[in-house]
Design a protein around this motif. Structure first.
Motif, short mmCIF file in Angstrom:
data_model
loop_
_atom_site.label_atom_id
_atom_site.label_comp_id
_atom_site.label_asym_id
_atom_site.label_seq_id
_atom_site.Cartn_x
_atom_site.Cartn_y
_atom_site.Cartn_z
N SER A 20 0.83 -1.21 0.00
CA SER A 20 0.00 0.00 0.00
C SER A 20 0.86 1.26 0.00
O SER A 20 0.49 2.27 -0.59
N TYR A 21 2.03 1.22 0.64
CA TYR A 21 2.93 2.37 0.63
C TYR A 21 3.47 2.63 -0.77
O TYR A 21 3.44 3.75 -1.27
N ALA A 24 1.11 3.94 -3.82
CA ALA A 24 0.90 5.38 -4.02
C ALA A 24 1.70 5.85 -5.24
O ALA A 24 1.25 6.70 -6.00
N ILE A 93 -6.39 13.48 2.09
CA ILE A 93 -5.19 13.37 2.91
C ILE A 93 -5.54 13.95 4.27
O ILE A 93 -6.06 15.07 4.35
N GLN A 106 2.99 12.96 7.00
CA GLN A 106 3.96 12.44 6.02
C GLN A 106 4.71 13.55 5.30
O GLN A 106 5.72 13.30 4.66
N SER A 133 -1.80 8.63 -3.55
CA SER A 133 -2.71 7.63 -4.10
C SER A 133 -4.13 8.16 -4.08
O SER A 133 -4.44 9.14 -3.41
N TRP A 135 -6.52 6.89 -2.61
CA TRP A 135 -7.12 6.67 -1.29
C TRP A 135 -6.45 7.52 -0.22
O TRP A 135 -6.72 7.37 0.96
N THR A 137 -2.98 8.09 0.51
CA THR A 137 -1.65 7.78 1.03
C THR A 137 -0.63 8.69 0.35
O THR A 137 -0.67 8.90 -0.85
N ARG A 139 3.47 9.46 -0.37
CA ARG A 139 4.83 8.92 -0.38
C ARG A 139 5.78 10.00 -0.88
O ARG A 139 5.80 10.32 -2.06
#
Length: 148
Positions: A20-21, A24, A93, A106, A133, A135, A137, A139
């Protein structure tokens, strides 16, 4: 057979978190943010740069515990806030507002190679490339000096 079930489940959870990380970057959109650095060292993790973002400003929400936002590219190519709400929505986010500036956990710090922290701290014009992403996330991918 049951003695193998728990370690397999633990491994599967770790693999899902890692996927999942990195997802993104695979499936998300990439944004470039203007950034300004401060405070470059952590005794446990090494050098990092704390960042603040002058383009992520909230005029409607002031000093909330949690806010939810999405980004879009502005005409100059840098990301700005597209939508800002106090209630969660899909693709948002999660972040917070302090003094009118919006940030997310993040986005607050970027770990750098040993020895680069003080140089980046003295550079006032930075840009951060992030992958986001669908959803929500984030990065962080790259931190460099901004050329304008």
């Amino acid at each position: 057979m049951k003695s193998w079930l728990f370690p397999i489940l633990q491994t599967a959870v770790v693999v899902i978190l890692l996927i999942s990380y990195y997802a993104a970057s695979w499936f998300g959109e990439q944004y470039v943010l203007r950034a300004e650095p401060y405070d470059p060292f952590d005794p446990f993790y090494g050098e990092y740069v704390l960042l603040q973002y002058p383009d992520l400003i909230s005029t409607t929400v002031t000093d909330e515990d949690s806010v939810y936002f999405t980004l879009k590219k502005s005409t100059d190519g840098y990301a700005v806030i597209d939508r800002l709400e106090t209630e969660p929505f899909f693709g948002a986010i999660e972040g917070s507002v302090f003094g009118g500036s919006v940030t997310a956990p993040q986005l607050e710090q970027f770990y750098v190679e040993q020895g680069l922290g003080p140089d980046l701290e003295s550079t006032r014009n930075l840009q951060v490339t992030i992958d986001v992403s669908s959803w929500g996330t984030i990065r962080p991918v790259d931190l460099r000096e901004r050329s304008e």
